[in-house]
Write a protein that holds these residues in place. Structure first.
Motif, PDB file in Angstrom:
ATOM      1  N   TYR A   1      -0.975  49.073  50.408  1.00 26.21           N
ATOM      2  CA  TYR A   1      -0.080  50.142  50.825  1.00 26.21           C
ATOM      3  C   TYR A   1       1.276  49.910  50.172  1.00 26.21           C
ATOM      4  O   TYR A   1       1.905  48.867  50.386  1.00 26.21           O
ATOM      5  N   TRP A   2       1.727  50.902  49.395  1.00 25.11           N
ATOM      6  CA  TRP A   2       2.980  50.812  48.652  1.00 25.11           C
ATOM      7  C   TRP A   2       3.926  51.928  49.058  1.00 25.11           C
ATOM      8  O   TRP A   2       3.490  53.040  49.377  1.00 25.11           O
ATOM      9  N   GLY A   3       5.206  51.647  48.977  1.00 27.99           N
ATOM     10  CA  GLY A   3       6.197  52.694  49.074  1.00 27.99           C
ATOM     11  C   GLY A   3       6.392  53.360  47.727  1.00 27.99           C
ATOM     12  O   GLY A   3       5.782  52.973  46.717  1.00 27.99           O
ATOM     13  N   GLN A   4       7.281  54.360  47.702  1.00 27.67           N
ATOM     14  CA  GLN A   4       7.500  55.127  46.478  1.00 27.67           C
ATOM     15  C   GLN A   4       8.525  54.471  45.557  1.00 27.67           C
ATOM     16  O   GLN A   4       8.649  54.850  44.404  1.00 27.67           O
ATOM     17  N   GLY A   5       9.254  53.500  46.072  1.00 29.86           N
ATOM     18  CA  GLY A   5      10.222  52.777  45.275  1.00 29.86           C
ATOM     19  C   GLY A   5      11.637  53.326  45.405  1.00 29.86           C
ATOM     20  O   GLY A   5      11.832  54.503  45.713  1.00 29.86           O
ATOM     21  N   THR A   6      12.603  52.445  45.185  1.00 35.37           N
ATOM     22  CA  THR A   6      14.009  52.834  45.167  1.00 35.37           C
ATOM     23  C   THR A   6      14.682  52.126  43.990  1.00 35.37           C
ATOM     24  O   THR A   6      14.454  50.938  43.756  1.00 35.37           O
ATOM     25  N   GLN A   7      15.485  52.876  43.256  1.00 34.50           N
ATOM     26  CA  GLN A   7      16.111  52.352  42.036  1.00 34.50           C
ATOM     27  C   GLN A   7      17.352  51.542  42.379  1.00 34.50           C
ATOM     28  O   GLN A   7      18.220  51.996  43.124  1.00 34.50           O
ATOM     29  N   VAL A   8      17.424  50.352  41.797  1.00 33.27           N
ATOM     30  CA  VAL A   8      18.620  49.515  41.877  1.00 33.27           C
ATOM     31  C   VAL A   8      19.122  49.302  40.454  1.00 33.27           C
ATOM     32  O   VAL A   8      18.364  48.823  39.593  1.00 33.27           O
ATOM     33  N   THR A   9      20.368  49.655  40.209  1.00 38.47           N
ATOM     34  CA  THR A   9      20.977  49.483  38.895  1.00 38.47           C
ATOM     35  C   THR A   9      22.234  48.647  39.054  1.00 38.47           C
ATOM     36  O   THR A   9      23.119  48.995  39.842  1.00 38.47           O
ATOM     37  N   VAL A  10      22.265  47.544  38.314  1.00 38.46           N
ATOM     38  CA  VAL A  10      23.421  46.647  38.360  1.00 38.46           C
ATOM     39  C   VAL A  10      24.124  46.741  37.007  1.00 38.46           C
ATOM     40  O   VAL A  10      23.590  46.300  35.978  1.00 38.46           O
ATOM     41  N   SER A  11      25.300  47.322  37.024  1.00 38.89           N
ATOM     42  CA  SER A  11      26.005  47.580  35.770  1.00 38.89           C
ATOM     43  C   SER A  11      27.488  47.779  36.046  1.00 38.89           C
ATOM     44  O   SER A  11      27.863  48.301  37.094  1.00 38.89           O
ATOM     45  N   SER A  12      28.292  47.378  35.073  1.00 37.68           N
ATOM     46  CA  SER A  12      29.728  47.621  35.177  1.00 37.68           C
ATOM     47  C   SER A  12      30.104  48.917  34.478  1.00 37.68           C
ATOM     48  O   SER A  12      31.277  49.298  34.466  1.00 37.68           O
TER      49      SER A  12
END
Length: 113
Positions: free
Chosen positions: A102-113
């Motif tokens: 069972y998986w979720g749909q995902g959430t985007q994490v972006t680490v950037s300056s």
């Protein structure tokens, strides 16, 4: 029907923090070990952290000391607290039940300056 719904992703500067949440329904949440995975562009999906039904945790060496997995069984929710974020943490983050597919749909994490 089983649903896992992630939230809390976004854009953050290096060194910053985010807290991801994954709300579960359709399962007896307290009985399930839960995991967080991530997939960066062009890379394979990797296991980030695991929490058992009794609350024992484990995490990948790449995030150890920076990320913390936790759960609130009363809210049917698993969390991923991410501190000291690095650009290489940029990925789509997914929650998953450890022992079932069972998986979720995902959430985007972006680490950037």
């Amino acid at each position: 029907q089983v649903q896992l719904v992630e939230s809390g992703g976004g854009l953050v500067q290096p060194g910053g923090s985010l807290k991801l949440s994954c709300a579960a329904s359709g399962i007896i949440f307290s009985a399930y070990a839960m995991t967080w995975y991530r997939q960066a562009p062009g890379k394979q999906r990797e296991l980030v952290a695991t929490i058992t039904s009794s609350g024992s945790t484990n995490s990948a060496d790449s995030v150890k000391g920076r990320f913390t997995i936790s759960r609130d069984n009363a809210k049917n929710t698993v969390y991923l607290q991410m501190n000291s974020l690095k650009p290489e943490d940029t990925a789509v983050y997914y929650c998953k039940t450890r022992d079932r597919n069972y998986w979720g749909q995902g959430t985007q994490v972006t680490v950037s300056s």
